[in-house]
Design a protein around this motif. Structure first.
Motif, PDB file in Angstrom:
ATOM      1  N   LEU A   1     -23.614  78.104  -4.480  1.00  0.00           N
ATOM      2  CA  LEU A   1     -23.308  77.330  -5.682  1.00  0.00           C
ATOM      3  C   LEU A   1     -24.518  76.656  -6.307  1.00  0.00           C
ATOM      4  CD1 LEU A   1     -20.073  75.314  -4.866  1.00  0.00           C
ATOM      5  CD2 LEU A   1     -20.337  77.142  -6.537  1.00  0.00           C
ATOM      6  N   CYS A   2     -25.446  76.222  -5.446  1.00  0.00           N
ATOM      7  CA  CYS A   2     -26.442  75.273  -5.932  1.00  0.00           C
ATOM      8  C   CYS A   2     -27.685  75.971  -6.452  1.00  0.00           C
ATOM      9  CB  CYS A   2     -26.840  74.304  -4.821  1.00  0.00           C
ATOM     10  SG  CYS A   2     -25.442  73.321  -4.286  1.00  0.00           S
ATOM     11  N   ASP A   3     -28.123  75.530  -7.624  1.00  0.00           N
ATOM     12  CA  ASP A   3     -29.402  75.994  -8.128  1.00  0.00           C
ATOM     13  C   ASP A   3     -30.518  75.415  -7.269  1.00  0.00           C
ATOM     14  OD1 ASP A   3     -28.241  77.287 -10.399  1.00  0.00           O
ATOM     15  OD2 ASP A   3     -27.849  75.287 -11.182  1.00  0.00           O
ATOM     16  N   ARG A   4     -30.367  74.148  -6.951  1.00  0.00           N
ATOM     17  CA  ARG A   4     -31.358  73.513  -6.076  1.00  0.00           C
ATOM     18  C   ARG A   4     -30.628  72.611  -5.082  1.00  0.00           C
ATOM     19  NH1 ARG A   4     -35.639  70.083  -8.398  1.00  0.00           N
ATOM     20  NH2 ARG A   4     -34.007  69.333  -9.796  1.00  0.00           N
ATOM     21  N   VAL A   5     -31.267  72.412  -3.943  1.00  0.00           N
ATOM     22  CA  VAL A   5     -30.701  71.475  -2.974  1.00  0.00           C
ATOM     23  C   VAL A   5     -31.783  70.508  -2.531  1.00  0.00           C
ATOM     24  CG1 VAL A   5     -28.996  73.117  -2.088  1.00  0.00           C
ATOM     25  CG2 VAL A   5     -31.223  72.925  -0.973  1.00  0.00           C
ATOM     26  N   ALA A   6     -31.308  69.329  -2.096  1.00  0.00           N
ATOM     27  CA  ALA A   6     -32.212  68.396  -1.428  1.00  0.00           C
ATOM     28  C   ALA A   6     -31.664  68.222  -0.026  1.00  0.00           C
ATOM     29  CB  ALA A   6     -32.242  67.061  -2.158  1.00  0.00           C
ATOM     30  N   ILE A   7     -32.511  68.432   0.971  1.00  0.00           N
ATOM     31  CA  ILE A   7     -32.067  68.176   2.339  1.00  0.00           C
ATOM     32  C   ILE A   7     -32.422  66.735   2.664  1.00  0.00           C
ATOM     33  CG2 ILE A   7     -32.311  68.821   4.752  1.00  0.00           C
ATOM     34  CD1 ILE A   7     -32.809  71.644   3.854  1.00  0.00           C
ATOM     35  N   VAL A   8     -31.385  65.989   3.048  1.00  0.00           N
ATOM     36  CA  VAL A   8     -31.542  64.551   3.256  1.00  0.00           C
ATOM     37  C   VAL A   8     -31.409  64.262   4.743  1.00  0.00           C
ATOM     38  CG1 VAL A   8     -30.603  62.283   2.699  1.00  0.00           C
ATOM     39  CG2 VAL A   8     -30.476  64.113   1.024  1.00  0.00           C
ATOM     40  N   ASP A   9     -32.313  63.475   5.260  1.00  0.00           N
ATOM     41  CA  ASP A   9     -32.213  63.043   6.647  1.00  0.00           C
ATOM     42  C   ASP A   9     -32.674  61.598   6.724  1.00  0.00           C
ATOM     43  OD1 ASP A   9     -31.605  63.413   9.336  1.00  0.00           O
ATOM     44  OD2 ASP A   9     -33.681  63.924   9.831  1.00  0.00           O
ATOM     45  N   HIS A  10     -31.939  60.771   7.433  1.00  0.00           N
ATOM     46  CA  HIS A  10     -32.276  59.357   7.562  1.00  0.00           C
ATOM     47  C   HIS A  10     -32.578  58.723   6.217  1.00  0.00           C
ATOM     48  CE1 HIS A  10     -32.049  59.697  11.825  1.00  0.00           C
ATOM     49  NE2 HIS A  10     -33.062  60.532  11.916  1.00  0.00           N
ATOM     50  N   GLY A  11     -31.795  59.083   5.209  1.00  0.00           N
ATOM     51  CA  GLY A  11     -31.916  58.402   3.927  1.00  0.00           C
ATOM     52  C   GLY A  11     -33.107  58.818   3.095  1.00  0.00           C
ATOM     53  N   GLN A  12     -33.746  59.947   3.458  1.00  0.00           N
ATOM     54  CA  GLN A  12     -34.861  60.424   2.642  1.00  0.00           C
ATOM     55  C   GLN A  12     -34.715  61.903   2.377  1.00  0.00           C
ATOM     56  OE1 GLN A  12     -37.943  59.138   5.297  1.00  0.00           O
ATOM     57  NE2 GLN A  12     -38.732  57.693   3.781  1.00  0.00           N
ATOM     58  N   VAL A  13     -35.296  62.351   1.282  1.00  0.00           N
ATOM     59  CA  VAL A  13     -35.314  63.781   0.997  1.00  0.00           C
ATOM     60  C   VAL A  13     -36.453  64.395   1.806  1.00  0.00           C
ATOM     61  CG1 VAL A  13     -35.656  65.529  -0.778  1.00  0.00           C
ATOM     62  CG2 VAL A  13     -34.384  63.442  -1.303  1.00  0.00           C
ATOM     63  N   ILE A  14     -36.095  65.331   2.711  1.00  0.00           N
ATOM     64  CA  ILE A  14     -37.170  65.941   3.497  1.00  0.00           C
ATOM     65  C   ILE A  14     -37.515  67.348   3.000  1.00  0.00           C
ATOM     66  CG2 ILE A  14     -36.794  64.566   5.586  1.00  0.00           C
ATOM     67  CD1 ILE A  14     -35.259  66.974   6.713  1.00  0.00           C
TER      68      ILE A  14
ATOM     69  N   ARG B   1     -33.511  55.256   2.286  1.00  0.00           N
ATOM     70  CA  ARG B   1     -34.835  54.636   2.358  1.00  0.00           C
ATOM     71  C   ARG B   1     -35.826  55.382   1.473  1.00  0.00           C
ATOM     72  NH1 ARG B   1     -35.453  54.030   8.753  1.00  0.00           N
ATOM     73  NH2 ARG B   1     -33.245  54.181   9.197  1.00  0.00           N
ATOM     74  N   GLY B   2     -35.906  54.957   0.248  1.00  0.00           N
ATOM     75  CA  GLY B   2     -36.916  55.510  -0.645  1.00  0.00           C
ATOM     76  C   GLY B   2     -36.609  56.920  -1.085  1.00  0.00           C
ATOM     77  N   LEU B   3     -35.429  57.104  -1.629  1.00  0.00           N
ATOM     78  CA  LEU B   3     -35.025  58.455  -2.036  1.00  0.00           C
ATOM     79  C   LEU B   3     -35.333  58.679  -3.518  1.00  0.00           C
ATOM     80  CD1 LEU B   3     -31.936  60.228  -0.794  1.00  0.00           C
ATOM     81  CD2 LEU B   3     -32.068  59.948  -3.255  1.00  0.00           C
ATOM     82  N   ASP B   4     -35.919  59.832  -3.815  1.00  0.00           N
ATOM     83  CA  ASP B   4     -36.183  60.225  -5.206  1.00  0.00           C
ATOM     84  C   ASP B   4     -35.372  61.465  -5.517  1.00  0.00           C
ATOM     85  OD1 ASP B   4     -38.144  58.253  -5.334  1.00  0.00           O
ATOM     86  OD2 ASP B   4     -39.678  59.622  -4.572  1.00  0.00           O
ATOM     87  N   LEU B   5     -34.886  61.542  -6.763  1.00  0.00           N
ATOM     88  CA  LEU B   5     -34.042  62.672  -7.124  1.00  0.00           C
ATOM     89  C   LEU B   5     -34.142  62.868  -8.633  1.00  0.00           C
ATOM     90  CD1 LEU B   5     -32.232  64.165  -5.110  1.00  0.00           C
ATOM     91  CD2 LEU B   5     -30.322  62.796  -5.899  1.00  0.00           C
ATOM     92  N   ALA B   6     -34.295  64.125  -9.049  1.00  0.00           N
ATOM     93  CA  ALA B   6     -34.276  64.413 -10.484  1.00  0.00           C
ATOM     94  C   ALA B   6     -33.428  65.653 -10.687  1.00  0.00           C
ATOM     95  CB  ALA B   6     -35.685  64.634 -11.003  1.00  0.00           C
ATOM     96  N   VAL B   7     -32.264  65.453 -11.262  1.00  0.00           N
ATOM     97  CA  VAL B   7     -31.344  66.571 -11.474  1.00  0.00           C
ATOM     98  C   VAL B   7     -31.341  66.913 -12.961  1.00  0.00           C
ATOM     99  CG1 VAL B   7     -28.960  67.360 -11.294  1.00  0.00           C
ATOM    100  CG2 VAL B   7     -29.922  65.885  -9.510  1.00  0.00           C
ATOM    101  N   GLN B   8     -31.635  68.177 -13.268  1.00  0.00           N
ATOM    102  CA  GLN B   8     -31.680  68.617 -14.672  1.00  0.00           C
ATOM    103  C   GLN B   8     -30.269  68.746 -15.228  1.00  0.00           C
ATOM    104  OE1 GLN B   8     -34.757  69.289 -15.894  1.00  0.00           O
ATOM    105  NE2 GLN B   8     -35.819  69.165 -13.930  1.00  0.00           N
ATOM    106  N   SER B   9     -30.158  68.588 -16.529  1.00  0.00           N
ATOM    107  CA  SER B   9     -28.879  68.868 -17.182  1.00  0.00           C
ATOM    108  C   SER B   9     -28.548  70.338 -17.009  1.00  0.00           C
ATOM    109  CB  SER B   9     -28.976  68.581 -18.676  1.00  0.00           C
ATOM    110  OG  SER B   9     -28.859  67.220 -18.884  1.00  0.00           O
ATOM    111  N   GLY B  10     -27.287  70.610 -16.729  1.00  0.00           N
ATOM    112  CA  GLY B  10     -26.862  72.002 -16.603  1.00  0.00           C
ATOM    113  C   GLY B  10     -27.095  72.601 -15.245  1.00  0.00           C
ATOM    114  N   GLU B  11     -27.584  71.788 -14.342  1.00  0.00           N
ATOM    115  CA  GLU B  11     -27.916  72.288 -13.009  1.00  0.00           C
ATOM    116  C   GLU B  11     -26.788  71.959 -12.031  1.00  0.00           C
ATOM    117  OE1 GLU B  11     -31.979  72.022 -10.477  1.00  0.00           O
ATOM    118  OE2 GLU B  11     -31.301  70.113 -11.280  1.00  0.00           O
ATOM    119  N   CYS B  12     -26.614  72.815 -11.006  1.00  0.00           N
ATOM    120  CA  CYS B  12     -25.752  72.432  -9.896  1.00  0.00           C
ATOM    121  C   CYS B  12     -26.650  72.085  -8.725  1.00  0.00           C
ATOM    122  CB  CYS B  12     -24.801  73.572  -9.518  1.00  0.00           C
ATOM    123  SG  CYS B  12     -23.741  73.137  -8.123  1.00  0.00           S
TER     124      CYS B  12
END
Ligand code: ATP
Ligand code: MG
Lengths: 345, 306
Positions: free
Chosen positions: B197-210, B22-33
């Motif tokens: 492992l991850c340079d950045r993480v998104a915590i997702v709950d109920h279909g959204q990045v929180i 539900r309305g998820l936004d995400l921007a992953v850079q090149s070279g990123e994990c």
């Protein structure tokens, strides 16, 4: 790109290997039709005509009549009393009964073909025993030509049935299993061309034909001297067209089914009418006249008819054009339809 | 820097009415994990499969490697590698045969044996797939993702079911991949994995990045300090916990109590005093450095894994 590096090569090899590495599948593909050919070929091999049972009623003279009749190997002679003879005649256990008389009397029901035959044989045997001479010498030749026996009828039917079964199961079941285990989904996440994937099934079936035809035909030739009277090219052409039709049907049945159970049900539904109505084990001429044009449009009927025409009636390519047209038409229509509605996940 | 993955306002509704995303936004850079974290049913698999072109979104804009699935599907497929959450491959093919087949689909691909060596499956190259253990199958799946020499790797719970050693091996594979300047998007339930492992993480709950950011920053921002987990013989009043020196983020859950403290040396004596005054017996106490799990608990009041 070298052939051996091409996706189509790898996909086809994957199909062939998966198939060859499954012993049960191998049995159903080859062992089963061979066993069936042998079993039915032996069970229905041409036998000398069965002897006809005739009765002689006990009484004076019965013994000499019985002896005269027993000279004819086509007659089985039983001596019984008058009442028993009447009972057996009524029950249809014997074709005819002879009352030694005098006067010598033959009782039979002339509406029964068997009884008429018995009458001729009995008359002949008794007259001969009383000194009749044959006036004309008639040479006798029995007909047991390859091409006219039951096994000749059977082998093309079995090849046809096997092409249907292994084609529909080999294509349909395999695809639905790949879908239900989400392997299809994994495949389309790659740049694989979908047409290559579907084509690999067709090629697999043609390779199968290449193995199946020599195996089954070779066995039938060796054991029963079954020969192809017509053109081998025509025979292979009909078989290839049949394989195409059943790849198409298999794909169509598998195009949307999500579980192997659903696919099995559909597959049986499609195959059942053909098992019964396509003349695998007996000629479709046994069905009512009106049903026959419909039955001839079934792919298995066309396949069986075509194979039989070439094998037993010596047909060439032109002779099986109608069957080739039916099979090719069904193949193309089902393939196009299947590709259109195919579900990849 | 250019974006390997660019998603805006993504929605997915599964029939009949499951709003998985539900309305998820995400921007992953090149070279990123980049890691997607979230509880079961959060919508991670749905999201990643939309990015892989396997699921059509109900709404939203998706760009992968600067391209659109609607126009450039083949070009994208040539340049990505994926593992599904559950992988079945042809049972009666050998590992090497499966990989050679996958390899044949790509314009530029890696040598089968090289990839097999990388996932430590060299000895199994001639075994049928159905004769492999679960963890080995999982590694074949990863090998299939790598064999096309992708620029962007999607891994949906790649280490679930692996033994600790295989997990570490796979971490090395991913680290290598990243070291060559390539991009990884993975989902996981293992916090240590994400943190490592991850340079950045998104915590997702109920279909959204929180929550979104570097693991360290998220922990510092949302948890900080040191986490104390207590087991007591009777429930503690929350006021007692709040009274503990340097305490923050207190929570009572029956005979379990949780709090975060800035200064452990000051907090422990003060905690024991508070409990002693209330006549409560402390049965067990654990301390740990906060993890992303604690971030999730802080944000939602629930645990990632039940
Ligand atoms: N094909 C589908 N049809 C209907 N509903 C689906 C489908 N796939 C997923 N869902 C629903 O969408 C929601 C999100 O599922 P998803 O698989 O994306 O979660 P997830 O975050 O990957 O969970 P997990 O950690 O368990 O893998 C769930 O409620 C699930 O039931
Ligand atoms: Mg998932």
């Amino acid at each position: 790109m070298a052939l051996r590096d091409s996706p189509l090569w790898h996909l086809t090899m994957a199909r062939l290997r998966s198939w060859l590495r499954e012993p049960e599948v191998l049995f159903w593909s080859f062992g089963f039709p061979i066993l069936l050919t042998i079993a039915l070929g032996v069970a229905f091999r041409n036998r000398p005509p069965e002897a006809v049972t005739v009765l002689v009623e006990a009484g004076s003279g019965a013994e000499s009549v019985a002896k005269a009749l027993a000279n004819d190997k086509q007659l089985t002679v039983l001596t019984v009393d008058h009442r028993e003879a009447a009972r057996q005649l009524r029950a249809g256990l014997a074709a005819l009964s002879v009352d030694p008389g005098p006067p010598l009397t033959v009782r039979h029901d002339p509406t029964r073909p068997e009884a008429r035959l018995a009458k001729l044989l009995v008359d002949n045997a008794i007259e001969r025993s009383q000194g009749r001479r044959d006036v004309a010498a008639i040479a006798n030749q029995t007909v047991d030509e390859p091409g006219a026996r039951y096994v000749d009828f059977l082998v093309p039917g079995l090849i046809g049935m096997n092409l249907m079964q292994s084609g529909m199961w080999g294509v349909g079941y395999a695809i639905v299993e790949m879908r239900s285990k989400r392997l299809l989904r994994r495949m389309i996440a790659t740049p694989m061309r979908k047409s290559d994937f579907l084509l690999s099934f067709l090629i697999m079936r043609l390779v199968f034909l290449l193995v199946e035809l020599p195996v089954v035909l070779g066995t039938a030739r060796l054991l029963f001297d079954v020969r192809i009277q017509g053109s081998l090219v025509a025979f292979v052409a009909v078989a290839v067209a049949g394989a195409l039709a059943f790849v198409g049907l298999g794909l169509l049945v598998a195009s949307r089914a999500k579980t192997t159970q659903a696919a099995s049900g559909l597959m049986n539904l499609v195959q059942m009418p053909m098992f019964v109505g396509s003349g695998v084990f007996f000629s479709i001429k046994n069905f009512p006249e009106v049903a026959q044009p419909v039955l001839r449009l079934l792919p298995l009927t066309a396949l069986n008819d075509g194979l039989r025409a070439v094998q037993n009636e010596g047909a060439d390519l032109l002779g099986v054009l109608p069957q080739l047209a039916v099979l090719g038409g069904i193949g193309v229509v089902t393939l196009v339809l299947a590709v259109r509605i195919f579900r990849w996940d | 820097m250019d974006l390997a993955i660019d998603v805006e306002g993504l929605h997915k509704t599964w029939p009949p009415e499951v709003h998985a995303v539900r309305g998820l936004d995400l921007a992953v850079q090149s070279g990123e994990c980049f890691g997607l974290l979230g509880p079961n049913g959060a919508g991670k698999t749905t999201t990643i499969e939309i990015l892989e072109g396997l699921v059509t979104p109900s709404a939203g804009r998706v760009r992968v490697l600067g391209r659109d699935w609607a126009h450039d599907a083949d070009a994208i497929r040539q340049r990505i590698g994926i593992t599904l959450q559950h992988t079945y491959l042809s049972e009666r093919l050998t590992v090497a045969e499966i990989l050679a087949m996958f390899q044949s689909f790509y314009h530029s691909a890696r040598a089968v044996d090289e990839v097999l060596a990388q996932v430590s499956l060299h000895e199994k190259r001639d075994s049928w797939f159905d004769r492999l253990s679960g963890g080995q199958k999982q590694r074949v799946a990863v090998a299939c993702a790598l064999v096309g020499d992708p620029e962007l790797l999607f891994l949906d719970e790649p280490t679930t079911g692996l033994d600790p050693q295989s997990r570490r091996q796979l971490w090395d594979v991913i680290a290598d991949f990243k070291a060559r300047g390539r991009t990884v998007l993975l989902t996981t339930h293992y916090m240590d994995e994400a943190e490592r492992l991850c340079d950045r993480v998104a915590i997702v709950d109920h279909g959204q990045v929180i929550a979104l950011g570097r693991p360290r920053d998220l922990i510092a921002e949302h948890v900080g300090g040191i986490v104390l987990n207590l087991t007591t013989d009777q429930p503690v009043a929350i006021e007692r916990l709040q009274a503990v020196a340097t305490a923050s983020r207190t929570r009572v859950d029956g005979c379990q109590a949780h709090l975060t403290v800035e200064n452990l040396a000051a907090a422990v004596p003060s905690l024991l005093t508070e409990l002693g005054q209330a006549g409560i017996v402390l049965q067990e106490m654990q301390t740990h450095q906060p993890t992303l799990e604690d971030v999730f608990v802080t944000l939602t009041g629930r645990h990632l894994r039940d």
